[in-house]
Design a protein around this motif. Sequence first.
Motif, PDB file in Angstrom:
ATOM      1  N   LEU A 275      30.835  33.304  32.999  1.00  0.00           N
ATOM      2  CA  LEU A 275      32.338  33.195  32.600  1.00  0.00           C
ATOM      3  C   LEU A 275      33.078  34.500  33.089  1.00  0.00           C
ATOM      4  N   LYS A 276      32.438  35.827  32.689  1.00  0.00           N
ATOM      5  CA  LYS A 276      32.994  36.759  32.789  1.00  0.00           C
ATOM      6  C   LYS A 276      33.112  37.369  34.419  1.00  0.00           C
ATOM      7  N   ARG A 277      32.228  36.918  35.122  1.00  0.00           N
ATOM      8  CA  ARG A 277      32.224  37.069  36.499  1.00  0.00           C
ATOM      9  C   ARG A 277      33.323  36.477  37.141  1.00  0.00           C
ATOM     10  N   SER A 278      33.316  35.074  36.725  1.00  0.00           N
ATOM     11  CA  SER A 278      34.252  34.065  37.421  1.00  0.00           C
ATOM     12  C   SER A 278      35.648  34.238  37.015  1.00  0.00           C
ATOM     13  N   ALA A 279      35.765  34.905  35.665  1.00  0.00           N
ATOM     14  CA  ALA A 279      37.088  35.088  35.165  1.00  0.00           C
ATOM     15  C   ALA A 279      37.720  36.338  35.948  1.00  0.00           C
ATOM     16  N   GLU A 280      37.101  37.549  36.377  1.00  0.00           N
ATOM     17  CA  GLU A 280      37.539  38.605  37.083  1.00  0.00           C
ATOM     18  C   GLU A 280      38.201  37.938  38.461  1.00  0.00           C
ATOM     19  N   GLN A 281      37.416  37.130  38.928  1.00  0.00           N
ATOM     20  CA  GLN A 281      37.896  36.684  40.490  1.00  0.00           C
ATOM     21  C   GLN A 281      39.234  35.629  40.269  1.00  0.00           C
ATOM     22  N   TYR A 282      39.066  34.694  39.186  1.00  0.00           N
ATOM     23  CA  TYR A 282      40.156  34.034  39.097  1.00  0.00           C
ATOM     24  C   TYR A 282      41.512  34.624  38.324  1.00  0.00           C
ATOM     25  N   PHE A 283      41.288  35.519  37.612  1.00  0.00           N
ATOM     26  CA  PHE A 283      42.775  36.293  37.222  1.00  0.00           C
ATOM     27  C   PHE A 283      43.256  36.995  38.239  1.00  0.00           C
ATOM     28  N   GLN A 284      42.479  37.562  39.178  1.00  0.00           N
ATOM     29  CA  GLN A 284      42.872  38.335  40.134  1.00  0.00           C
ATOM     30  C   GLN A 284      43.517  37.477  41.202  1.00  0.00           C
ATOM     31  N   GLU A 285      43.273  36.235  41.474  1.00  0.00           N
ATOM     32  CA  GLU A 285      43.795  35.451  42.302  1.00  0.00           C
ATOM     33  C   GLU A 285      45.361  34.937  41.579  1.00  0.00           C
ATOM     34  N   LEU A 286      45.182  34.783  40.448  1.00  0.00           N
ATOM     35  CA  LEU A 286      46.496  34.432  39.751  1.00  0.00           C
ATOM     36  C   LEU A 286      47.421  35.594  39.743  1.00  0.00           C
TER      37      LEU A 286
END
Length: 213
Positions: free
Chosen positions: A60-71
């Motif tokens: 979740l930590k790893r995916s969150a970084e990419q997800y929020f960066q895209e947002l």
Amino acid sequence: MNLAIISEEFGEQIAAITAGTRYEISSESDNDVPVMEARIRNTMYCLWKDATSKELAMYLKRSAEQYFQELYEFSYGVTSYDEDVSTTKGTERLALMIIVEKENRKRQINRLERAYERFWSILGSLPTQDVEVLQQYFIERKKVDYELLRGVVKKHLKFIEVYYDADTEAAEQRSKEITKDIDGPAPKIKSITMEQLKKNKNRAMKQLNKLFK
């Protein structure tokens, strides 16, 4: 990775180590699982989830970084307009969604980290020889003799159940809440996919072109 995958992995593991034993449960069988066996397997599943929770938290930590960066990338300059009223609202809504989802993701990770600590708290209270058996199965994911594993869990069943609330309804409710937190949308805010963001941006550009014709 989510609870559905974790549950599936646990089911496959149990099927593998019980195959050919008197504890093997066939999907074609009409016989109910004995109450004691059901309690033991439910406790095993709780331990399995806790032992896996650190891995899920890291995911979740790893995916969150990419997800929020895209947002964040899409939030800059992204606007959307109401069909009838040309008022910008997309950026504000997106900013609110990011705040809510970041808080939600933080709570998910904290809950998973506490679950991992709970797992080791349980093991820290058990005899060394029993801890070795549980570690081999739940942490090292080695194939363990089911009679041995079952015996260890059964011996400490009441003690371990205290950690997970022996009340079945409470356990089920907790499982539903965790599943909703991990797999569901942020509360009160409808999740926006990257495809939707692109559509919003394209729509905004069309609206702007109309205004300046």
